[in-house]
Motif scaffolding. Structure first.
Motif, short mmCIF file in Angstrom:
data_model
loop_
_atom_site.label_atom_id
_atom_site.label_comp_id
_atom_site.label_asym_id
_atom_site.label_seq_id
_atom_site.Cartn_x
_atom_site.Cartn_y
_atom_site.Cartn_z
N GLY A 1 26.80 41.08 37.08
CA GLY A 1 28.04 41.76 36.73
C GLY A 1 27.98 43.27 36.80
O GLY A 1 26.93 43.86 37.05
N LEU A 2 29.14 43.83 36.57
CA LEU A 2 29.32 45.26 36.77
C LEU A 2 28.39 46.19 35.99
O LEU A 2 27.83 47.11 36.57
N PRO A 3 28.22 46.01 34.69
CA PRO A 3 27.41 46.98 33.96
C PRO A 3 26.00 47.09 34.53
O PRO A 3 25.49 48.19 34.72
N ALA A 4 25.42 45.94 34.83
CA ALA A 4 24.07 45.94 35.36
C ALA A 4 24.03 46.65 36.72
O ALA A 4 23.15 47.46 37.00
N SER B 1 36.82 35.85 42.19
CA SER B 1 36.04 36.54 43.22
C SER B 1 35.95 38.03 42.92
O SER B 1 36.87 38.63 42.37
N ARG B 2 34.81 38.59 43.26
CA ARG B 2 34.57 40.02 43.03
C ARG B 2 34.01 40.63 44.31
O ARG B 2 33.18 40.00 44.97
N GLN B 3 34.44 41.85 44.59
CA GLN B 3 33.98 42.48 45.82
C GLN B 3 32.74 43.34 45.51
O GLN B 3 32.62 44.48 45.94
N ARG B 4 31.86 42.74 44.76
CA ARG B 4 30.67 43.49 44.37
C ARG B 4 29.43 42.68 44.73
O ARG B 4 29.49 41.47 44.93
N SER C 1 33.01 42.76 49.81
CA SER C 1 31.81 43.10 49.06
C SER C 1 30.76 43.69 50.00
O SER C 1 30.87 43.56 51.22
N PRO C 2 29.72 44.35 49.46
CA PRO C 2 28.66 44.89 50.30
C PRO C 2 27.97 43.81 51.14
O PRO C 2 27.36 44.12 52.16
N LEU C 3 28.10 42.56 50.74
CA LEU C 3 27.48 41.48 51.51
C LEU C 3 28.09 41.38 52.91
O LEU C 3 27.46 40.89 53.85
N ALA C 4 29.32 41.89 53.07
CA ALA C 4 29.99 41.87 54.37
C ALA C 4 29.26 42.76 55.37
O ALA C 4 29.47 42.67 56.57
N ARG C 5 28.39 43.63 54.85
CA ARG C 5 27.64 44.53 55.74
C ARG C 5 26.28 43.94 56.13
O ARG C 5 25.45 44.61 56.71
N THR D 1 31.42 37.60 45.55
CA THR D 1 30.56 36.97 44.54
C THR D 1 31.42 36.54 43.37
O THR D 1 32.59 36.92 43.27
N MET D 2 30.82 35.77 42.49
CA MET D 2 31.60 35.26 41.36
C MET D 2 31.58 36.23 40.17
O MET D 2 30.58 36.90 39.93
N ASP D 3 32.68 36.24 39.48
CA ASP D 3 32.78 36.93 38.19
C ASP D 3 31.62 36.49 37.29
O ASP D 3 31.27 35.31 37.27
#
Length: 809
Positions: free
Chosen positions: A83-86, A419-422, A464-468, A490-492
RNA sequence: GCCGGAGUGGCGGAAUUGGUAUACGCGCACGACUCAAAAUCGUGUUCCUUCGGGAUUGAGGGUUCAAGUCCCUUCUCCGGCACCA
């Protein structure tokens, strides 16, 4: 004489407990099971403060007390590390999220361990471990197969700083729940879980849960069930139909105009040529407003006439169709019938644009909208003089006959956008094939491993960065074998936490997420302890997944958390919320280095007030709990330093029985602060008794051993040390909770309160079992009382047995 | 606005079914120990008082022999949701 030094004894016992594994849980059928759980934490970079510690302390006291009561306790711990904070922490500190999590987890675990919490570390889980998220992906596929996971393009909340979409639950007052920046709406194709299918069950099953009303209410409001009807309004000059949802079909005769949301699909078709320009301008203007502005309720309503008219199905009246942004496109049908006489918003709108107002329910306030009126119908044709309740049913049933209306239930809750774009999340196990479309990754190919990459920065382009990462994206279609692309979202993180409590029952299972038997043995969670911040997120999601599992036959219970306990927040000494930015946090690390010890911190966490109420941390108070432990320590040392004797007294066992009873009853009702107070009273009493009795006596040994046991859940280290010093075998933490002899509490005399007209005027001491007559005589004979009663006629005497006598004059 | 929770000494708080309001702790004061300080131990500590008493659980009413506790009205603070038709 040895001095009390927590720095010496605490690490020693922590090591011993871990080596001996005294807190390990096993599927032992001989004892009743008890699953005590605290929400598994986010191992962020920030150190834990005393507010977090309180959560774990409460859980630990519950677990330890249950263990001493002879229950088979499961008290596990793990890491909710996606998740985001990490990820933001990793980006900020320029290290990989994997490394950041490993470091933070190590540090977090040390902090938990030095507080002496009784976790079964053999069951530790980490949501970012492929061995774990493999099963999170498995659950995704389960939902996908059941038609509960779907992809859809729609306007969604987007955080421009974190560069990802957010679930509705993660937008707090128009701001991102993580970074606090204003969110925007963005049209994107996203994955959703169909939680709305479960709305009614999620609502209904709340009734039987042992949760606080506050959390239940929050969930009820969030689900937001409204019963009503959908009604079709035909357009006057076109074939199109505008469908509206209303909770008040009884007020249909009062519908004097209609309002569509600016985004309503019919707007373009129905707008007349004359109004086209004005309507387009309005839509543009409305779009230019930020979503936050649009949500402000106190702002003046605006709107524009479309030029079109619709036919009110109850009376064939032609009514104008407007558009206005106070109507939300995402709720109901995105269109309303406006009944200004009985709805404040419609009233305000009608007043501003001089639209007609027709009252259809009788009431006494003609100058305002009467929204919740139940009364007799007026101006409603054949329905006049019916009650609104009757009219509601009859109008719908009449309209139903020609297909113009039907009963309908609406919910505020929306499907869960997952879904998350992270980068830092469990990859969604889906493959997009040009031929076969959306294809599930076959189960035997799980996990879809998150690749290690160079740059984790979110791109902000909606992917998400995975697209790269070509090696990740490019794959073959499981169906046709042709070239295909992996899903890059990725998943929430809340997906991981929606089932973790099940994994603790069977954490090493490599064949399935958990075995049915182990889940059956441990679940549901008996005591779930955590903050209210999870009310409409984790707690709702986890309930939803559990119901899906139940429907699938994987578990036999529909609710994961029987009892929920929300601890009160610890505020900074200045009464404000603790936060790093304010610099007012208090961390156990610094208290430990000041020499207080984990035991006195734990004691303070609970003694500060009721566990479910918030309280401001007191630095001076720490001195008090430390002193208390030191006084206990000193008593034991004094006892050990003298010869053993056989002296017996009445007072010592009596004081002990009294305290044991009080502490036991308080523990039973989770009155931790008063249980501690009872132990303090016992210690004060012992300090008095040591002046008149022989502290070396066997009775004293019993008393001190019992005291140590009663104190053990709160202060595990000092009590373990003293337990051993007193010559007891094994660990105090697996000893049996002490009982008391009720007979010792019976006294020869009792104190009766004497009142005159309800005011306390004296206390008299009488023999135990004294009769009402004798007590009355004794009271009347009392010097002060006889003074009060002299020359007065006693109208009434109220006697409360063994407690009180009241003379009414 | 709606929903949920809470208002008791200088402070955190305690108080079975309505039955001695202020347990326990902090702070403060005084005393013992000490050359001294810290630590420790002990005593006192709701307020007012003409030392008889009187007042007091956010405020105002009510029920009752008796109300922190039950009922009505009202104020303040905290949390959640917020144009959901």
């Amino acid at each position: 004489m040895k001095r009390y030094n927590p720095k010496e004894i605490e690490p020693k016992w922590q090591k011993t407990w871990e080596e001996q594994g005294i807190y390990r849980a096993s599927e032992d059928l001989s004892k009743p099971k008890r699953y005590v759980l605290e929400y598994f934490p986010y191992p962020s970079g920030a150190a834990m403060h005393v507010g977090h510690v309180r959560n774990y302390t409460i859980g630990d006291i519950v677990a330890r007390y249950a263990r001493m009561q002879g229950q088979n306790v499961l008290h596990p711990m793990g890491w909710d590390a996606f998740g985001l904070p990490a990820e933001n922490f990793a980006i900020k500190n320029n290290i990989s999220p994997r490394l950041a999590i490993d470091q933070n987890t190590k540090r977090f675990k040390e902090q938990l361990m030095q507080m002496g919490f009784s976790y079964d570390w053999s069951r530790e889980i980490d949501s970012t471990d492929p061995k774990y998220y493999r099963w999170t992906q498995w659950f995704f596929l389960l939902l996908f197969k059941k038609g509960l996971a779907y992809q859809q393009e729609s306007l969604q909340w987007w955080c421009p700083v974190d560069k990802t979409v957010l679930a509705n639950e993660q937008v707090e007052a128009g701001k991102c729940w993580r970074c606090g920046s204003d969110v925007e709406k963005k049209a994107l194709k996203q994955w959703f879980f169909k939680i709305t299918d479960y709305a009614d069950r999620l609502l209904g099953d709340l009734d039987d849960l042992n949760w606080s009303d506050a959390i239940k209410t929050m969930q009820r409001n969030w689900i937001g069930k409204s019963k009503g009807a959908e009604v079709d309004f035909k357009l006057a000059d076109k074939a199109d139909v505008i469908r509206v949802f209303t909770t008040r079909p009884d007020t249909l005769f009062g519908a004097t105009f209609m309002v569509l949301a600016p985004e309503h699909p019919l707007v373009g078709q129905i707008t007349t040529t004359g109004q086209k320009q004005a309507v387009e301008d309005y839509i543009k203007e409305s779009q230019a407003k930020s979503d936050i502005e649009r949500q402000e309720t106190d702002r003046e309503k605006t709107g524009i006439f479309t030029g079109a008219h619709a036919i009110n199905p109850v009376n064939n009246e032609k009514i104008p169709v407007w558009i206005a942004d106070y109507v939300l496109s995402g709720y109901g049908t995105g269109a309303i019938m406006a009944v200004p006489a009985h709805d404040e918003r419609d009233w305000e709108f009608a007043k501003k644009y001089k639209l007609p107002i027709i009252r259809v329910v009788q009431n006494d306030a003609p100058d305002e909208a009467c929204t919740h009126d139940e009364g007799l119908m007026i101006n409603s044709g054949a329905y006049d003089d019916l009650s609104s309740q009757e009219a509601r049913e009859e109008i719908v049933s009449d309209l139903k006959k020609n297909g113009a209306a039907d009963e309908h239930v609406n919910y505020k809750i929306r499907d869960w956008l997952i879904s998350r774009q992270r980068y830092w999340g469990a990859p969604i196990p889906i493959i997009h094939c040009p031929k076969d479309g959306v294809v599930a990754v076959p189960e035997d190919q799980l996990p879809v491993v998150l690749p290690e990459i160079e740059s984790y920065e979110p791109s902000g382009d909606g992917r998400s960065p995975l697209a790269r990462v070509p090696e990740f994206i490019n794959t073959t279609c499981p169906k046709c074998g042709g070239p295909a692309e992996r899903e890059t979202d990725t998943m929430d993180g809340f997906a991981c936490s929606s089932w973790y409590f099940l994994r603790f029952a069977d954490p090493q299972n490599e064949k399935e997420p958990f075995s049915r038997e182990n889940a059956q043995f441990w679940l549901p969670v008996d005591d779930y302890i955590g903050g209210a911040e999870h009310a409409v997120m984790h707690l709702l999601y986890a309930r939803f997944w559990t119901k899906v599992l139940y429907d699938e036959g994987l578990v036999s219970f529909e609710e994961p958390f029987k009892t929920l306990r929300n601890q009160g927040m610890i505020l900074a000494p200045d009464g404000q919320k603790m936060s790093k930015s304010k610099g007012n946090t208090i961390e156990p690390d610094s208290l430990l280095s000041q020499g207080y010890g984990a035991d006195s911190i734990r004691l303070m966490e609970l003694f500060i007030g009721p566990w479910n109420q918030s309280a401001a941390w007191s630095i001076e108070g720490m001195g008090g709990t430390f002193r208390f432990l030191q006084r206990v320590w000193t008593l034991v040392q004094e006892h050990l330093s003298v010869q053993v004797s056989d002296q017996t007294t009445v007072e010592l066992p009596r004081a002990l029985a009294k305290a044991t009873k009080a502490a036991s009853q308080d523990m039973h009702e989770l009155g931790f602060n008063t249980a501690i107070a009872a132990l303090m009273e016992l210690v004060n009493e012992l300090y008095k008794l040591k002046l008149t009795t022989d502290i070396g006596s066997k009775q004293w040994k019993v008393a001190l051993t019992t005291l140590v046991q009663l104190l053990a859940p709160f202060a595990p280290h000092i009590t373990e040390e003293l337990w051993q010093q007193l010559g007891n075998a094994g660990s105090v933490h697996v000893s049996d909770w002490p009982s008391w002899d009720e007979k010792l509490l019976i006294t020869d005399t009792m104190v009766i309160v004497v009142q005159i007209n309800g005011k306390v005027r004296a206390n008299i001491e009488v023999p135990a079992g004294c009769s009402e007559g004798d007590i009355t005589k004794a009271a009347q004979a009392h010097e002060k009382i006889s003074e009060y009663l002299r020359g007065q006629a006693v109208k009434k005497v109220v006697y409360v047995p063994n407690k009180l006598i009241n003379f009414v004059i």
